[in-house]
Design an enzyme around this catalytic site. Sequence first.
Site, PDB file in Angstrom:
ATOM      1  N   TYR A  96       0.368  -2.510  -3.431  1.00 41.69           N
ATOM      2  CA  TYR A  96       0.969  -1.677  -2.376  1.00 41.69           C
ATOM      3  C   TYR A  96       1.978  -2.493  -1.576  1.00 41.69           C
ATOM      4  O   TYR A  96       3.139  -2.101  -1.424  1.00 41.69           O
ATOM      5  CB  TYR A  96      -0.146  -1.132  -1.478  1.00 41.69           C
ATOM      6  CG  TYR A  96       0.336  -0.159  -0.427  1.00 41.69           C
ATOM      7  CD1 TYR A  96       0.986   1.023  -0.790  1.00 41.69           C
ATOM      8  CD2 TYR A  96       0.132  -0.401   0.931  1.00 41.69           C
ATOM      9  CE1 TYR A  96       1.428   1.923   0.171  1.00 41.69           C
ATOM     10  CE2 TYR A  96       0.564   0.496   1.893  1.00 41.69           C
ATOM     11  CZ  TYR A  96       1.204   1.659   1.514  1.00 41.69           C
ATOM     12  OH  TYR A  96       1.643   2.544   2.468  1.00 41.69           O
ATOM     13  N   ASN A 125      -0.710   2.151  10.955  1.00 43.93           N
ATOM     14  CA  ASN A 125      -1.876   3.033  10.749  1.00 43.93           C
ATOM     15  C   ASN A 125      -1.737   4.336  11.532  1.00 43.93           C
ATOM     16  O   ASN A 125      -1.569   4.308  12.750  1.00 43.93           O
ATOM     17  CB  ASN A 125      -3.164   2.325  11.199  1.00 43.93           C
ATOM     18  CG  ASN A 125      -3.483   1.126  10.350  1.00 43.93           C
ATOM     19  OD1 ASN A 125      -2.727   0.165  10.342  1.00 43.93           O
ATOM     20  ND2 ASN A 125      -4.581   1.164   9.629  1.00 43.93           N
ATOM     21  N   ASN A 141     -13.568   7.763   7.283  1.00 45.53           N
ATOM     22  CA  ASN A 141     -14.937   7.312   6.997  1.00 45.53           C
ATOM     23  C   ASN A 141     -15.820   7.443   8.232  1.00 45.53           C
ATOM     24  O   ASN A 141     -16.916   8.016   8.166  1.00 45.53           O
ATOM     25  CB  ASN A 141     -14.936   5.844   6.562  1.00 45.53           C
ATOM     26  CG  ASN A 141     -14.682   5.687   5.069  1.00 45.53           C
ATOM     27  OD1 ASN A 141     -14.398   6.650   4.371  1.00 45.53           O
ATOM     28  ND2 ASN A 141     -14.776   4.450   4.591  1.00 45.53           N
ATOM     29  N   GLN A 160     -11.691  -7.321  13.574  1.00 42.67           N
ATOM     30  CA  GLN A 160     -10.287  -7.151  13.156  1.00 42.67           C
ATOM     31  C   GLN A 160      -9.700  -5.945  13.900  1.00 42.67           C
ATOM     32  O   GLN A 160     -10.418  -5.004  14.216  1.00 42.67           O
ATOM     33  CB  GLN A 160     -10.178  -6.982  11.636  1.00 42.67           C
ATOM     34  CG  GLN A 160     -10.708  -5.699  11.030  1.00 42.67           C
ATOM     35  CD  GLN A 160     -12.190  -5.716  10.737  1.00 42.67           C
ATOM     36  OE1 GLN A 160     -12.969  -6.398  11.389  1.00 42.67           O
ATOM     37  NE2 GLN A 160     -12.613  -4.932   9.752  1.00 42.67           N
ATOM     38  N   ARG A 162      -6.557  -2.933  14.605  1.00 42.49           N
ATOM     39  CA  ARG A 162      -5.457  -2.082  14.142  1.00 42.49           C
ATOM     40  C   ARG A 162      -4.951  -1.323  15.376  1.00 42.49           C
ATOM     41  O   ARG A 162      -5.706  -1.089  16.318  1.00 42.49           O
ATOM     42  CB  ARG A 162      -5.917  -1.043  13.107  1.00 42.49           C
ATOM     43  CG  ARG A 162      -6.406  -1.610  11.786  1.00 42.49           C
ATOM     44  CD  ARG A 162      -5.304  -2.273  10.978  1.00 42.49           C
ATOM     45  NE  ARG A 162      -5.795  -2.685   9.668  1.00 42.49           N
ATOM     46  CZ  ARG A 162      -6.405  -3.853   9.430  1.00 42.49           C
ATOM     47  NH1 ARG A 162      -6.601  -4.725  10.395  1.00 42.49           N
ATOM     48  NH2 ARG A 162      -6.807  -4.142   8.208  1.00 42.49           N
ATOM     49  N   ASP A 222      -8.099  -8.393   3.867  1.00 42.24           N
ATOM     50  CA  ASP A 222      -8.054  -7.411   4.957  1.00 42.24           C
ATOM     51  C   ASP A 222      -7.344  -8.048   6.158  1.00 42.24           C
ATOM     52  O   ASP A 222      -7.793  -9.077   6.669  1.00 42.24           O
ATOM     53  CB  ASP A 222      -9.493  -7.041   5.330  1.00 42.24           C
ATOM     54  CG  ASP A 222      -9.589  -5.761   6.132  1.00 42.24           C
ATOM     55  OD1 ASP A 222      -9.919  -4.730   5.534  1.00 42.24           O
ATOM     56  OD2 ASP A 222      -9.352  -5.805   7.344  1.00 42.24           O
ATOM     57  N   GLN A 225      -5.336  -8.696  12.140  1.00 41.25           N
ATOM     58  CA  GLN A 225      -4.810  -8.002  13.321  1.00 41.25           C
ATOM     59  C   GLN A 225      -3.489  -7.341  12.962  1.00 41.25           C
ATOM     60  O   GLN A 225      -2.799  -7.770  12.044  1.00 41.25           O
ATOM     61  CB  GLN A 225      -4.597  -8.982  14.481  1.00 41.25           C
ATOM     62  CG  GLN A 225      -3.740 -10.179  14.107  1.00 41.25           C
ATOM     63  CD  GLN A 225      -3.560 -11.147  15.259  1.00 41.25           C
ATOM     64  OE1 GLN A 225      -4.203 -11.029  16.292  1.00 41.25           O
ATOM     65  NE2 GLN A 225      -2.672 -12.106  15.078  1.00 41.25           N
TER      66      GLN A 225
HETATM   67  N1  UDP Z   1     -12.737  -0.335   7.784  1.00 42.01           N
HETATM   68  C1  UDP Z   1     -14.078  -0.369   8.149  1.00 42.01           C
HETATM   69  N2  UDP Z   1     -14.897   0.575   7.643  1.00 42.01           N
HETATM   70  C2  UDP Z   1     -14.488   1.566   6.813  1.00 42.01           C
HETATM   71  C3  UDP Z   1     -13.115   1.614   6.453  1.00 42.01           C
HETATM   72  C4  UDP Z   1     -12.270   0.642   6.947  1.00 42.01           C
HETATM   73  O1  UDP Z   1     -14.499  -1.253   8.924  1.00 42.01           O
HETATM   74  O2  UDP Z   1     -15.326   2.419   6.398  1.00 42.01           O
HETATM   75  C5  UDP Z   1     -11.847  -1.358   8.340  1.00 42.01           C
HETATM   76  C6  UDP Z   1     -11.041  -2.106   7.288  1.00 42.01           C
HETATM   77  O3  UDP Z   1     -11.773  -3.214   6.799  1.00 42.01           O
HETATM   78  C7  UDP Z   1      -9.816  -2.530   8.073  1.00 42.01           C
HETATM   79  C8  UDP Z   1      -9.650  -1.428   9.113  1.00 42.01           C
HETATM   80  O4  UDP Z   1     -10.889  -0.728   9.154  1.00 42.01           O
HETATM   81  O5  UDP Z   1     -10.058  -3.751   8.750  1.00 42.01           O
HETATM   82  C9  UDP Z   1      -8.567  -0.445   8.775  1.00 42.01           C
HETATM   83  O6  UDP Z   1      -8.760  -0.055   7.458  1.00 42.01           O
HETATM   84  P1  UDP Z   1      -7.999   1.176   6.805  1.00 42.01           P
HETATM   85  O7  UDP Z   1      -8.544   1.333   5.424  1.00 42.01           O
HETATM   86  O8  UDP Z   1      -8.073   2.352   7.703  1.00 42.01           O
HETATM   87  O9  UDP Z   1      -6.472   0.744   6.744  1.00 42.01           O
HETATM   88  P2  UDP Z   1      -5.699  -0.658   6.545  1.00 42.01           P
HETATM   89  O10 UDP Z   1      -5.118  -0.947   7.866  1.00 42.01           O
HETATM   90  O11 UDP Z   1      -6.659  -1.720   6.119  1.00 42.01           O
HETATM   91  O12 UDP Z   1      -4.690  -0.360   5.508  1.00 42.01           O
END
Ligand code: UDP
Length: 266
Positions: A96, A125, A141, A160, A162, A222, A225
């Site tokens: 990606y 995000n 989720n 972490q 977002r 992952d 930040q």
């Molecule tokens: N995450 C989590 N639990 C979940 C799904 C995601 O803790 O069930 C965490 C994931 O590890 C990341 C953050 O949430 O640190 C955002 O993940 P997402 O898949 O939404 O998008 P990303 O920013 O990683 O593309």
Amino acid sequence: MTFVEHDVSRSLKVDGPVDYVLHLASPASPVDFERIPIKIIKVGTLGTHNMLGLALAKKARILLASTSEVYGDPLVHPQPETYFGNVNPVGIRGVYDESKRAAEAYVMAYHRQHGVDTRIVRIFNTYGPGMRADDGRAIPNFATQALRDEPITVYGDGSQTRSLTFVADEVDGILRLLASDVTEPVNIGSEFEHTMLELAEAVRAACGSQSPIEFRPLPQDDPRQRRPDLTRARTLLGWEPTTPLADGLIPTVQWFRTLVAAAPGA
Ligand code: UDP
């Protein structure tokens, strides 16, 4: 209006005039990075090539949906558009991240060589009604787990971060960029930065749920930040996000409530 379902990784012929090409197609959920990696790299590279060919042929303005993932696991915080990023090309997210980086390079090549009228938005995000229940990203989720009274899965220790943009704000920013004459990349995202543990708690509260939080292993690469520097969006587009997380979660939770009611055990 005409709707044509088509895989943009394959060439596309459109009859008649085209004013704008918005190249938004791509799976973007981390769960898809392992499920359909080849489709992802093809839509980011071949798909972008095809859409640029369409824009060139039709003398149309084209907007590429790029991503904050071009910054990878950033070593600069917040991330300005001038930051080159920190991406692992051979990691799980590489399909990606690198295809979107290549897509930006494709766009600039067509802009420089053929004078195509191009725009690049780096989307951070984004959440809101319309997401799939099985999307796999954090908010879908957490919301579906909370509404089903199942454990909420926080990856790693949840520290972490977002920054989360409500979809109406995101769309407004993208349309402003499309209408502007800005050909350099522009971050469109939110400065409201949250840890994933805070997010899980906020979603649980918005759902009125008692679900416990369960910690799971952190996926590979992952990002630790993520938050955009919005200087360009503010100064060039007069745009900034206005919806706080608590407000955006209300229609979002309502959306997931309807999905969960329709498929309680899914
Ligand atoms: N995450 C989590 N639990 C979940 C799904 C995601 O803790 O069930 C965490 C994931 O590890 C990341 C953050 O949430 O640190 C955002 O993940 P997402 O898949 O939404 O998008 P990303 O920013 O990683 O593309």
